[in-house]
Design an enzyme around this catalytic site. Sequence first.
Site, short mmCIF file in Angstrom:
data_model
loop_
_atom_site.label_atom_id
_atom_site.label_comp_id
_atom_site.label_asym_id
_atom_site.label_seq_id
_atom_site.Cartn_x
_atom_site.Cartn_y
_atom_site.Cartn_z
N GLY A 102 1.37 -0.86 0.15
CA GLY A 102 -0.07 0.27 0.56
C GLY A 102 0.88 1.06 -0.29
N ASP A 103 0.92 1.92 -0.70
CA ASP A 103 1.23 2.93 -1.18
C ASP A 103 2.18 3.87 0.37
OD1 ASP A 103 -0.66 4.29 0.22
OD2 ASP A 103 -0.80 6.41 -1.34
N LEU A 163 2.49 2.36 2.91
CA LEU A 163 3.63 0.61 3.83
C LEU A 163 4.96 1.51 2.91
CD1 LEU A 163 3.65 -0.85 5.82
CD2 LEU A 163 3.02 -2.68 3.97
N ASN A 164 4.76 0.95 1.97
CA ASN A 164 5.78 0.89 0.82
C ASN A 164 6.73 2.36 1.67
OD1 ASN A 164 3.68 -0.97 -0.17
ND2 ASN A 164 3.32 0.29 -1.72
N TRP A 193 -9.51 -4.41 -5.07
CA TRP A 193 -10.67 -5.07 -3.33
C TRP A 193 -10.49 -4.44 -2.80
CZ3 TRP A 193 -8.12 -7.88 -6.86
CH2 TRP A 193 -8.62 -8.95 -8.16
N LYS A 203 8.60 13.94 -8.95
CA LYS A 203 8.58 12.87 -9.60
C LYS A 203 7.95 12.43 -10.88
CE LYS A 203 7.10 11.13 -5.74
NZ LYS A 203 6.11 9.99 -5.78
N ALA A 228 7.55 2.14 -7.57
CA ALA A 228 8.81 3.15 -7.78
C ALA A 228 8.69 4.38 -6.43
CB ALA A 228 8.90 3.62 -8.94
N GLY A 229 7.75 5.50 -7.00
CA GLY A 229 7.52 6.41 -6.87
C GLY A 229 7.40 6.67 -4.74
N ASP A 230 6.64 5.56 -4.21
CA ASP A 230 6.70 4.99 -3.07
C ASP A 230 7.88 5.16 -2.78
OD1 ASP A 230 4.04 5.39 -3.40
OD2 ASP A 230 3.93 3.06 -3.65
O1 LIG Z 1 -2.55 1.77 -5.30
C1 LIG Z 1 -2.57 1.80 -3.94
O2 LIG Z 1 -3.63 3.05 -3.48
C2 LIG Z 1 -1.83 1.86 -3.47
O3 LIG Z 1 -1.39 2.03 -2.60
C3 LIG Z 1 -1.12 0.54 -4.49
C4 LIG Z 1 0.78 -0.02 -4.72
O4 LIG Z 1 1.19 -0.43 -3.78
C5 LIG Z 1 0.64 1.59 -4.64
O5 LIG Z 1 0.16 2.40 -5.23
C6 LIG Z 1 2.37 1.55 -5.45
O6 LIG Z 1 2.03 2.89 -5.33
#
Ligand SMILES: O=C(O)C(=O)C[C@H](O)[C@H](O)CO
Length: 305
Positions: A28-29, A31-32, A101, A224, A254-256
Amino acid sequence: MSGFAAIGECMIELSGANGDQWRMGFAGDTLNTTWYVRALTDPDFAVDYVTAFGDDPFSVKQRTFLRDNGINTAHSPTTVGARPGLYAITLTGAERSFTYWRNDAAARHLADDPEALAKSLDGRQIIYFSGITMGILSPRSRQNVLNAVSNARRQGSRIVFDANYRPRLWENTETAKQVLSNAFHVTDIALPTFPDENALFGDATPADTANRIASYGVREIVVKDGTDPALVVTGDTRKEVPASRAKAVDTTGAGDSFNGGYIAARLANLDPVTAAVHAHKVAARVVEFHGALAPMDAARKAFKA
Ligand SMILES: O=C(O)C(=O)C[C@H](O)[C@H](O)CO
């Protein structure tokens, strides 16, 4: 002030499809980004992920996964009967797209209790959140997050924000624009992605994105732009920092990971341009793995290279 806290949603991630066989992980962005901040800072530096959990076996695994990897969860609540959201990565070459989901995910309750949220953020040197954090919430919870973040900022926390625009999460574009600009108004370091800002705000160039975000009062901005250079803007100084080369297999995260590398470098007192160089190195390594979370060791080596 010490430690890092990010606010957002950790989903179950399905990546690396081989026919019908998938690898299950968590991502999850926000979390990443937390994952890479954890990888790239001293083990004594506190790193927390502020979310809301369910109580099913997958939620229990989420908590264990975070704890086993040195990520605490502050005062994140558990909602009885709730469960995590899920997303799957589809690749076209290395370019990712997502199927979600997540409509009834536990994380949608992360800001139901403003007092718990405030406690989770108390005394943090850096607080990180994103447009995805805001997009998954009800209008009242969005306001709770903004209040919590701006209170923490008044107490001395520095706020880092990435708008990470995901059209599906928003009731309409006007609301998305309003909520995301409100978030930028309480931000110290903005880490947006140009194609997202172009899609929502119609910015024609990364410089337009930087100018618009500067007009909200943000003093440190890194725009970015995938494999194109990142534009680093601090006050009157502007510099383009080229991306590092990669043998990409999956661009998820990548961005995270750039954001995680950037935050870790700034915490180590590197200047913004040098921080962006290190951040690019981390992101270039991360896209060489499937899924959003590359091994922490690989991120550490890339950061130091
Ligand atoms: O799109 C999302 O809500 C996410 O968190 C999924 C991916 O890990 C995230 O988009 C990558 O940046």
